[in-house]
Design a protein around this motif. Structure first.
Motif, PDB file in Angstrom:
ATOM      1  N   ILE A   4      12.413 -15.876   5.641  1.00 49.10           N
ATOM      2  CA  ILE A   4      11.644 -16.016   4.404  1.00 49.10           C
ATOM      3  C   ILE A   4      11.233 -17.471   4.257  1.00 49.10           C
ATOM      4  N   LEU A  19      20.171 -15.422  -0.515  1.00 50.30           N
ATOM      5  CA  LEU A  19      19.279 -14.721   0.410  1.00 50.30           C
ATOM      6  C   LEU A  19      19.952 -14.514   1.760  1.00 50.30           C
ATOM      7  N   GLU A  22      22.281 -11.735   1.554  1.00 47.58           N
ATOM      8  CA  GLU A  22      21.579 -10.442   1.538  1.00 47.58           C
ATOM      9  C   GLU A  22      21.108 -10.030   2.924  1.00 47.58           C
ATOM     10  N   TYR A  24      19.157 -12.153   5.190  1.00 51.35           N
ATOM     11  CA  TYR A  24      18.048 -12.908   5.775  1.00 51.35           C
ATOM     12  C   TYR A  24      18.632 -14.023   6.625  1.00 51.35           C
ATOM     13  N   ARG A  47       8.738 -13.261   7.440  1.00 49.28           N
ATOM     14  CA  ARG A  47       8.507 -11.888   6.971  1.00 49.28           C
ATOM     15  C   ARG A  47       7.670 -11.873   5.699  1.00 49.28           C
ATOM     16  N   LEU A  50       7.955 -16.453  -0.698  1.00 44.82           N
ATOM     17  CA  LEU A  50       8.320 -16.486  -2.116  1.00 44.82           C
ATOM     18  C   LEU A  50       7.860 -17.815  -2.697  1.00 44.82           C
ATOM     19  N   TYR A  86      15.628 -11.186  -6.652  1.00 45.87           N
ATOM     20  CA  TYR A  86      16.292  -9.977  -6.184  1.00 45.87           C
ATOM     21  C   TYR A  86      15.384  -8.757  -6.317  1.00 45.87           C
ATOM     22  N   ILE A  89      13.095  -8.837  -3.260  1.00 50.01           N
ATOM     23  CA  ILE A  89      13.694  -8.463  -1.978  1.00 50.01           C
ATOM     24  C   ILE A  89      14.086  -6.993  -1.939  1.00 50.01           C
ATOM     25  N   GLN A  90      14.323  -6.385  -3.095  1.00 49.83           N
ATOM     26  CA  GLN A  90      14.583  -4.938  -3.123  1.00 49.83           C
ATOM     27  C   GLN A  90      13.356  -4.165  -2.680  1.00 49.83           C
ATOM     28  N   MET A  92      11.253  -5.183  -0.483  1.00 50.14           N
ATOM     29  CA  MET A  92      11.031  -5.442   0.925  1.00 50.14           C
ATOM     30  C   MET A  92      11.942  -4.625   1.835  1.00 50.14           C
ATOM     31  N   ASP A  93      12.975  -4.049   1.306  1.00 52.13           N
ATOM     32  CA  ASP A  93      13.925  -3.270   2.131  1.00 52.13           C
ATOM     33  C   ASP A  93      13.358  -1.933   2.538  1.00 52.13           C
TER      34      ASP A  93
END
Length: 93
Positions: A4, A19, A22, A24, A47, A50, A86, A89-90, A92-93
């Motif tokens: 990121i 991050l 999580e 990354y 990817r 932000l 957050y 990134i949710q 992006m999953d």
């Protein structure tokens, strides 16, 4: 999960650590106040981008947005809070 690019924000160590927790594997931070940052390109392996809107030079935000579009990288503008980040990134999953 990938890498990121975080643009903006003065103190982002707590964000980069979270991050990484999580999943990354690389978090690259560009200071949002220095004018010379507009010369930096978005690395190919990133990817998504932000942009922390609370602490960023307006010209840099515009340039990063254009570079992300040109390189077909998703870009998200968020406030300097973990809950806002957050939510992104949710997606992006």
């Amino acid at each position: 999960m990938g890498s990121i690019l975080v643009v903006g924000g003065d103190r982002v160590k707590h964000i980069t650590t979270r991050l990484e927790n999580e999943g990354y594997n690389e978090v690259i931070h560009l200071d949002g106040r220095k004018a010379n940052m507009v010369k930096r390109d978005i690395p190919e392996h990133i990817r998504f981008v932000l942009v922390i809107t609370d602490f960023i030079n307006h010209n840099l935000a515009k340039v990063i947005k254009e570079k992300a579009k040109k390189s077909a990288k998703p870009i998200y503008f968020v406030h300097h809070s973990w809950s806002a980040i957050y939510r992104v990134i949710q997606k992006m999953d």
